[in-house]
Write a protein that holds these residues in place. Structure first.
Motif, PDB file in Angstrom:
ATOM      1  N   PHE A  52       0.856  -1.189   0.000  1.00 49.72           N
ATOM      2  CA  PHE A  52       0.000   0.000   0.000  1.00 49.72           C
ATOM      3  C   PHE A  52       0.892   1.239   0.000  1.00 49.72           C
ATOM      4  O   PHE A  52       0.971   1.959   0.995  1.00 49.72           O
ATOM      5  CB  PHE A  52      -0.911  -0.004   1.230  1.00 49.72           C
ATOM      6  CG  PHE A  52      -1.892  -1.137   1.275  1.00 49.72           C
ATOM      7  CD1 PHE A  52      -3.166  -0.990   0.758  1.00 49.72           C
ATOM      8  CD2 PHE A  52      -1.538  -2.358   1.839  1.00 49.72           C
ATOM      9  CE1 PHE A  52      -4.074  -2.029   0.810  1.00 49.72           C
ATOM     10  CE2 PHE A  52      -2.429  -3.404   1.890  1.00 49.72           C
ATOM     11  CZ  PHE A  52      -3.710  -3.234   1.370  1.00 49.72           C
ATOM     12  N   SER A  53       1.549   1.519  -1.115  1.00 44.48           N
ATOM     13  CA  SER A  53       2.559   2.573  -1.137  1.00 44.48           C
ATOM     14  C   SER A  53       2.061   3.890  -1.716  1.00 44.48           C
ATOM     15  O   SER A  53       2.691   4.920  -1.499  1.00 44.48           O
ATOM     16  CB  SER A  53       3.782   2.096  -1.932  1.00 44.48           C
ATOM     17  OG  SER A  53       3.385   1.633  -3.216  1.00 44.48           O
ATOM     18  N   GLN A  93      -2.403   4.245   1.143  1.00 44.25           N
ATOM     19  CA  GLN A  93      -2.331   4.643   2.542  1.00 44.25           C
ATOM     20  C   GLN A  93      -3.711   4.945   3.102  1.00 44.25           C
ATOM     21  O   GLN A  93      -4.006   4.634   4.262  1.00 44.25           O
ATOM     22  CB  GLN A  93      -1.427   5.870   2.683  1.00 44.25           C
ATOM     23  CG  GLN A  93       0.034   5.609   2.388  1.00 44.25           C
ATOM     24  CD  GLN A  93       0.660   4.663   3.401  1.00 44.25           C
ATOM     25  OE1 GLN A  93       0.351   4.696   4.590  1.00 44.25           O
ATOM     26  NE2 GLN A  93       1.537   3.784   2.928  1.00 44.25           N
ATOM     27  N   ARG A  94      -4.557   5.534   2.283  1.00 40.14           N
ATOM     28  CA  ARG A  94      -5.934   5.818   2.717  1.00 40.14           C
ATOM     29  C   ARG A  94      -6.686   4.531   3.033  1.00 40.14           C
ATOM     30  O   ARG A  94      -7.353   4.411   4.064  1.00 40.14           O
ATOM     31  CB  ARG A  94      -6.637   6.599   1.616  1.00 40.14           C
ATOM     32  CG  ARG A  94      -8.114   6.896   1.864  1.00 40.14           C
ATOM     33  CD  ARG A  94      -8.278   7.900   2.947  1.00 40.14           C
ATOM     34  NE  ARG A  94      -9.572   8.579   2.861  1.00 40.14           N
ATOM     35  CZ  ARG A  94     -10.218   9.054   3.901  1.00 40.14           C
ATOM     36  NH1 ARG A  94      -9.718   8.916   5.113  1.00 40.14           N
ATOM     37  NH2 ARG A  94     -11.370   9.677   3.755  1.00 40.14           N
ATOM     38  N   SER A 128      -0.763   0.958  -5.170  1.00 40.52           N
ATOM     39  CA  SER A 128       0.688   0.928  -5.024  1.00 40.52           C
ATOM     40  C   SER A 128       1.322   1.759  -6.121  1.00 40.52           C
ATOM     41  O   SER A 128       0.739   1.950  -7.191  1.00 40.52           O
ATOM     42  CB  SER A 128       1.219  -0.514  -5.075  1.00 40.52           C
ATOM     43  OG  SER A 128       0.899  -1.108  -6.322  1.00 40.52           O
ATOM     44  N   SER A 180      -5.372   1.548   3.718  1.00 40.85           N
ATOM     45  CA  SER A 180      -4.772   0.870   4.863  1.00 40.85           C
ATOM     46  C   SER A 180      -5.195   1.523   6.175  1.00 40.85           C
ATOM     47  O   SER A 180      -5.398   0.833   7.182  1.00 40.85           O
ATOM     48  CB  SER A 180      -3.242   0.858   4.741  1.00 40.85           C
ATOM     49  OG  SER A 180      -2.723   2.177   4.819  1.00 40.85           O
ATOM     50  N   ASN A 181      -5.387   2.851   6.189  1.00 44.28           N
ATOM     51  CA  ASN A 181      -5.879   3.516   7.392  1.00 44.28           C
ATOM     52  C   ASN A 181      -7.306   3.091   7.716  1.00 44.28           C
ATOM     53  O   ASN A 181      -7.658   2.878   8.883  1.00 44.28           O
ATOM     54  CB  ASN A 181      -5.818   5.039   7.219  1.00 44.28           C
ATOM     55  CG  ASN A 181      -4.429   5.583   7.388  1.00 44.28           C
ATOM     56  OD1 ASN A 181      -3.589   4.975   8.041  1.00 44.28           O
ATOM     57  ND2 ASN A 181      -4.169   6.734   6.785  1.00 44.28           N
ATOM     58  N   ARG A 193      -0.791   7.117  -2.291  1.00 49.15           N
ATOM     59  CA  ARG A 193      -1.620   7.897  -1.362  1.00 49.15           C
ATOM     60  C   ARG A 193      -2.969   7.206  -1.145  1.00 49.15           C
ATOM     61  O   ARG A 193      -3.472   7.146  -0.007  1.00 49.15           O
ATOM     62  CB  ARG A 193      -1.834   9.311  -1.908  1.00 49.15           C
ATOM     63  CG  ARG A 193      -2.762  10.148  -1.050  1.00 49.15           C
ATOM     64  CD  ARG A 193      -2.930  11.546  -1.589  1.00 49.15           C
ATOM     65  NE  ARG A 193      -1.710  12.322  -1.499  1.00 49.15           N
ATOM     66  CZ  ARG A 193      -1.603  13.604  -1.859  1.00 49.15           C
ATOM     67  NH1 ARG A 193      -2.664  14.226  -2.343  1.00 49.15           N
ATOM     68  NH2 ARG A 193      -0.461  14.235  -1.741  1.00 49.15           N
TER      69      ARG A 193
END
Length: 291
Positions: free
Chosen positions: A191-192, A197-198, A290, A200-201, A194
């Motif tokens: 999950f690299s 990351q969203r 990614s 994964s949060n 933006r």
């Protein structure tokens, strides 16, 4: 209660709109600064306001990248209070969908399962908010096979929509034994970007903070925008450095197709933060979660 909820929702949307304006301004200043540092021509669309942006750049300090955003506001109590998860299904669920909902309840510590019955979505959301529920999970099916998962964060969103495929439930594997109820360690791989990351949060904050001695591991591994979910327990036999890893199920693949900035009761009016467009020419070549 309804007036307070409407007021809080309006304040949240206002903060989000102000943040978007600030983000556009910061992006313009960054482009101007990059052009000046590299001795390149100023972009045409920035030439009219270049002097104003340059004056604003003089007052910018290094290290201001950690400013709070509406995404921080959504999960401001994460890690302080344990999440409270409510799991329900679509109307008139089959027996296999009920089993899958029960297995999801075993995955998330402290989760509760509620029978859908004839309740409308607005009634469910209001009941969850009144009882302090932080996330609502809704599972869909097609001919007895789970095909959809919706994760709605309360009270203001976001809501993530996933497609499920290759679902293997614990009921399909014989002699698995009882499932561990320890707080799991989480592994996120791939999950690299933006958007990654969203996502994964959103998934990370469904779980409480684990203890160091927990032997339970949950993995979300992204490959080509398909998120593989795996559930393991491990033990260390003897004093060796080897580890015995045992999969306890269930397992499935998830594919994100939409994120809305709102809850399920505002589905028709909430803004779309991101949507997958599968029928464009470059859809098969691009990966979004990614880099």
């Amino acid at each position: 209660m309804l007036r307070r909820e409407v007021r809080l929702r309006r304040e949240y949307l206002y903060r989000k709109a102000q943040e978007q304006k600030q983000h556009l301004l910061e992006e313009k200043k960054l482009r101007l600064k990059r052009a000046l540092d590299e001795n390149q021509p100023i972009p045409t669309e920035l030439r009219r306001e270049a002097l104003t942006l340059q004056r604003a750049l003089e007052f910018d300090d290094a290290g201001g990248e950690g400013v709070s955003s509406h995404q921080d506001d959504e999960y401001r109590w994460a890690g302080v209070e344990d999440p409270r998860i409510m799991i329900t299904t679509s109307r008139d669920p089959s027996s296999r969908l009920k089993m899958f909902a029960k297995e999801l309840k075993l995955i998330f510590p402290g989760a509760q399962k509620m029978n859908r019955g004839r309740h409308e979505m607005g009634t469910l959301i209001r009941a969850c908010k009144a009882n302090g529920v932080t996330d609502l999970l809704l599972v869909h099916e097609h001919r007895g096979t789970p095909v959809g998962l919706i994760v709605s964060h309360l009270p203001f969103g976001p809501t993530a929509y996933f497609t499920l495929c290759n679902v293997v439930m614990r009921h399909d594997v014989p002699d698995l034994g009882t499932a561990s109820e320890a707080l799991p360690h989480l592994i996120f791989h791939g999950f690299s970007s933006r958007l990654g990351q969203r996502v994964s949060n959103i998934l990370r904050h469904l779980f409480p903070v684990p203890k160091d001695d927990s032997h339970r591991v949950i993995t979300f591994a992204n490959k080509d925008d398909y998120i593989s979910f795996r559930h393991h327990v491990y033990r260390k036999p003897g004093h060796h450095n080897t580890v015995d890893l045992t999969e306890v199920g269930p397992r499935f693949e998830m594919k994100l197709y939409m994120i809305r900035l709102g809850t399920l009761e505002h589905e028709a009016t909430a803004d779309v933060e991101w949507r997958w467009h599968p029928y464009t020419h470059t859809a098969r070549k691009r990966t979004f979660l990614s880099v």
